[in-house]
Design a protein around this motif. Structure first.
Motif, PDB file in Angstrom:
ATOM      1  N   PHE A  40       0.824  -1.209   0.000  1.00 35.59           N
ATOM      2  CA  PHE A  40       0.000   0.000   0.000  1.00 35.59           C
ATOM      3  C   PHE A  40       0.863   1.266   0.000  1.00 35.59           C
ATOM      4  O   PHE A  40       0.531   2.255  -0.657  1.00 35.59           O
ATOM      5  CB  PHE A  40      -0.909   0.008   1.236  1.00 35.59           C
ATOM      6  N   ARG A  93      -1.519   4.557  -0.262  1.00 31.33           N
ATOM      7  CA  ARG A  93      -2.804   4.084   0.266  1.00 31.33           C
ATOM      8  C   ARG A  93      -2.701   3.810   1.760  1.00 31.33           C
ATOM      9  O   ARG A  93      -1.627   3.466   2.275  1.00 31.33           O
ATOM     10  CB  ARG A  93      -3.231   2.796  -0.442  1.00 31.33           C
ATOM     11  N   SER A 100      -9.889   0.437   4.723  1.00 38.12           N
ATOM     12  CA  SER A 100      -9.848  -0.513   3.608  1.00 38.12           C
ATOM     13  C   SER A 100     -10.712  -1.711   3.990  1.00 38.12           C
ATOM     14  O   SER A 100     -11.030  -1.928   5.159  1.00 38.12           O
ATOM     15  CB  SER A 100      -8.415  -0.955   3.316  1.00 38.12           C
TER      16      SER A 100
END
Length: 336
Positions: free
Chosen positions: A121, A142, A147
């Protein structure tokens, strides 16, 4: 009573064995060296044994099973592994021996999964390259926060992984045939609902055992249903994944990465395309390598040995007819 252990495990965990000796159980230790030599009385036959973690890497596992199987009064084996799919386990059970497995690697495997997903990520490889080249280069990444994760198989490994993902405030959906009601997830779904969950999932973790029902679970249909930019993590068994289907999916633009610690054939062929594929993160079946498992294994062996001698129920006892409780049976998958 003679107990079979490796020389390495005996020396590493000597305080545990000394404690057993002081308790007066009448135990005598048969120690198997790295070279396969058995140290103890020449005519001694073990009744119990500890298949410790070092046996899976030392090249004497077959010799260990040979000694246990050759002992006429052998009655109990404590394994350091969760899986009991080696032929030696079944042969011992066929002779009437009791087998106990262990979940010693659940903690390091769960930590491995979180580390690997964070690395992907955050595109941490870009920082490492920039450091090596002396470049001061910023990039966005990210977050695991909010998530969505799908953990297929909620045994010890799946549960530990879910627990840690939720600590990062991820939303975790678990898959289990027979939920107990106390799983550390935000929601539970049935195996038949997996296809409906995939389009909204950022991280799919495979933590189910390899069985006829789960073989090639991850096929073209599974992969085509996954969310664009999602990550697949396999810390279960290679048989859960159709390799050709996964390579086709990785060559497209749907999956961001596949984090693979297990494979259909191990060691992985040096010519296999996984080695060089830019979207594959590959490790040599090492996600369970946390050193804390050694002490946990010794404690479990000693605890279960005391239980055996006292005639009490054993922890994690399995039978040849037992199927894991977290086996995802996917509707439409047929036995081969």
């Amino acid at each position: 009573m003679f107990a079979l252990v490796t020389e390495k495990a005996y020396q590493q965990h000597r305080p545990h064995f000394d404690a057993l000796d002081r308790e007066g159980h009448g135990l005598r230790w048969l120690r198997l060296s790295d070279g396969g030599q058995l140290h103890g009385p020449a005519d001694a036959c073990p009744e119990v044994a500890w298949l410790s973690s070092d046996l899976f890497f030392g090249g004497i596992l077959d010799r260990f099973f040979e000694i246990a199987e050759g002992a006429p009064d052998f009655r109990w084996l404590q394994s350091a592994a969760a899986g009991v799919d080696l032929d030696g386990y079944q042969r011992l059970m066929d002779r009437g021996a009791r087998i106990c497995n262990a979940h010693l690697t659940a903690i390091p495997i769960a930590e491995f999964v979180l580390r690997a997903v964070l690395d992907e990520f955050q595109a941490a490889g870009r920082w490492r390259v920039a450091q090596a080249e002396g470049r001061w280069e910023h990039h966005n990444f990210r977050e695991v926060w909010r998530s969505r994760w799908l953990v297929i198989g909620l045994g010890a490994i799946g549960a530990e992984t879910a627990h840690r993902a939720r600590a990062f405030e991820a939303h975790v959906t678990g898959v289990r045939r027979h939920p107990a009601g106390d799983e550390p997830v935000d929601e539970m779904i049935s195996p038949a609902e997996i296809p409906n969950a995939l389009p909204d999932t950022d991280v799919v973790v495979l933590a189910a055992p390899a069985t006829p029902e789960t073989e090639n679970l991850v096929d073209d249909g599974f992969l085509s249903a996954m969310k664009p930019g999602s990550v697949l993590v396999n810390i279960a068994r290679g048989k859960l994944v159709d390799d050709e289907a996964l390579l086709r999916a990785l060559d497209g633009d749907r999956l961001a990465a596949a984090i693979l610690d297990v494979f259909n054939a191990e060691p992985l062929d040096p010519a296999h395309p996984y080695w060089t594929h830019p979207k594959v993160v590959l490790t040599p079946h090492s996600s369970g390598g946390g050193i804390g498992r050694w002490d946990r294994g010794a404690e479990l062996f000693c605890d279960n040995l005391r239980r055996l001698l006292a005639g009490e129920p054993l922890v994690n006892e399995v039978t040849s007819m037992q199927l894991p409780a977290d086996l995802p049976f996917v509707t439409g998958k047929k036995r081969q």
